[in-house]
Write a protein that holds these residues in place. Structure first.
Motif, PDB file in Angstrom:
ATOM      1  N   ASP A 168       0.803  -1.219   0.000  1.00 43.45           N
ATOM      2  CA  ASP A 168       0.000   0.000   0.000  1.00 43.45           C
ATOM      3  C   ASP A 168       0.839   1.274   0.000  1.00 43.45           C
ATOM      4  N   TRP A 170       3.100   2.210  -2.106  1.00 49.09           N
ATOM      5  CA  TRP A 170       3.095   2.716  -3.494  1.00 49.09           C
ATOM      6  C   TRP A 170       2.873   1.496  -4.387  1.00 49.09           C
ATOM      7  N   PRO A 171       1.615   1.131  -4.613  1.00 49.36           N
ATOM      8  CA  PRO A 171       1.314  -0.131  -5.305  1.00 49.36           C
ATOM      9  C   PRO A 171       2.027  -0.306  -6.636  1.00 49.36           C
ATOM     10  N   GLU A 175       4.462  -3.472  -6.249  1.00 49.59           N
ATOM     11  CA  GLU A 175       3.986  -4.665  -6.947  1.00 49.59           C
ATOM     12  C   GLU A 175       4.974  -5.100  -8.030  1.00 49.59           C
ATOM     13  N   TRP A 257       2.697   8.713   1.936  1.00 53.14           N
ATOM     14  CA  TRP A 257       1.395   8.030   2.021  1.00 53.14           C
ATOM     15  C   TRP A 257       0.575   8.580   3.178  1.00 53.14           C
ATOM     16  N   ASN A 263      -0.908   7.283  -2.427  1.00 54.63           N
ATOM     17  CA  ASN A 263       0.107   6.233  -2.567  1.00 54.63           C
ATOM     18  C   ASN A 263       0.454   5.953  -4.037  1.00 54.63           C
ATOM     19  N   LEU A 265      -1.390   5.735  -6.794  1.00 52.17           N
ATOM     20  CA  LEU A 265      -2.262   4.966  -7.681  1.00 52.17           C
ATOM     21  C   LEU A 265      -2.499   5.730  -8.977  1.00 52.17           C
ATOM     22  N   GLY A 311      -4.379  -1.142  -4.033  1.00 46.49           N
ATOM     23  CA  GLY A 311      -3.550  -1.727  -2.981  1.00 46.49           C
ATOM     24  C   GLY A 311      -3.609  -3.233  -3.071  1.00 46.49           C
ATOM     25  N   GLN A 312      -4.047  -3.873  -1.979  1.00 47.00           N
ATOM     26  CA  GLN A 312      -4.180  -5.322  -1.960  1.00 47.00           C
ATOM     27  C   GLN A 312      -5.639  -5.762  -2.139  1.00 47.00           C
ATOM     28  N   ASN A 313      -6.546  -4.831  -2.457  1.00 47.13           N
ATOM     29  CA  ASN A 313      -7.975  -5.139  -2.504  1.00 47.13           C
ATOM     30  C   ASN A 313      -8.536  -4.958  -3.904  1.00 47.13           C
TER      31      ASN A 313
END
Length: 326
Positions: A168, A170-171, A175, A257, A263, A265, A311-313
């Motif tokens: 989260d 900085w995706p 990632e 953040w 972050n 996105l 993020g992770q969702n």
């Protein structure tokens, strides 16, 4: 299932390493050893299967006949089946693993983790990064020693899973870092599988026919060189910074953040103010369609319903859920 379980053990241990300084050495050692030893109980079921997969992949990759390594493969299969039978019928390992997991779950809930700043993670992240960087130098300092590449791979996997946990911040950046660490881990994992196969067939107790042994060892040596060659530039890039600079950079991401609630996105096609009106979470979509969360994830994976990852969702278009029909 065993393979997935062991992967999640590694994720748990990566998380513990991330908060090692925060929870203290005593608690860290206790829980890390718990998960390490429990995972090792499951190793025999996976190791034999991996050697069969490895020898089959060699035959396929080099376009060899199906019976090129038939005698060697038959021995590996027999060993695996015997080991599997002993494991399932003569041990109580699964009971031990479940007991350890239940106790570990209770213990983790009580860990003294109260720090809500980046300092809770900084020391653990720097330690894992520093060790990975050092292990890379050691591995290529003596590329004939497979244990050194295996040791480096373990550090790579810990950093990979830590990047997932810190996604989260900085995706877009984390990632991609996680993806490339995963690729590096794959190169090193394939190299290790070949090293284990090589050691197994070279054992004098393993009656490998001479013609199969010679061909196998030549192919293994060549293929291991390819994996190590592929891993080198990727590893050098991923570990290009000094440990202190690497952690300082992620600390900056954390500060931005939290200070700006941003972050990095990419811009979405929906205005932020309209997001709650146009998107659903996985849980909301599952409730709406009266199916499980796992089924929703499968729909996303197969592109049956459009979704974006924040993020992770995952967030899913309400319109696509409303219009969806099995």
């Amino acid at each position: 299932a065993v393979h997935e379980s062991r992967k999640n053990y590694k994720r748990s241990r990566a998380a513990l390493r991330l908060i090692r300084a925060e929870i203290g050495e005593t608690l860290y050692q206790r829980e890390n050893i718990r998960f390490r030893d429990s995972s090792r109980l499951l190793a025999p079921l996976r190791d034999g299967a991996v050697m069969l997969e490895t020898i089959d992949k060699l035959g396929s990759d080099f376009n060899l006949s199906a019976d090129a390594f038939a005698a060697t493969r038959n021995q590996l299969e027999q060993r695996y089946l015997e080991s599997r039978t002993r494991f399932l019928q003569e041990t109580r390992h699964f009971d031990s693993v479940l007991a350890d997991l239940n106790e570990g779950r209770r213990a983790i809930q009580d860990l003294p983790f109260v720090n809500q700043t980046f300092t809770a993670f900084a020391a653990g992240l720097q330690r894992v990064y520093r060790r990975g960087r050092r292990r890379q130098a050691v591995a290529y300092g003596d590329s004939t020693n497979p244990e050194r590449f295996h040791d480096w791979r373990k550090r790579v996997k810990y950093l990979w899973h830590q990047m997932e946990l810190l996604g989260d911040l900085w995706p877009v950046m984390t990632e991609e870092m996680a993806r490339e660490l995963k690729q590096l881990s794959t190169y090193l994992g394939d190299d290790n599988d070949l090293a284990v196969l090589d050691a197994t067939i070279s054992d004098e107790r393993f009656a490998t026919p001479e013609h199969e042994l010679t061909q196998l060892k030549d192919i293994i040596q060549w293929q291991r060189h390819q994996w190590q060659t592929a891993a080198a530039p990727l590893g050098l890039r991923l570990y290009a910074e000094t440990p202190s600079a690497f952690v300082a950079r992620y600390g900056t991401y954390w500060d931005i953040w939290h200070r700006h609630q941003f972050n990095g996105l990419p811009e979405q096609k929906y205005a932020l103010i309209d997001l709650p009106e146009k998107l659903m979470t996985i849980s909301e979509a599952a409730t709406f369609l009266n199916i499980s969360r796992a089924q929703i994830r499968r729909l996303i994976k197969t592109d049956a319903v459009p979704a974006i990852k924040v993020g992770q969702n995952w967030l899913i278009s309400k319109q696509s859920i409303t219009e969806y029909s099995p």
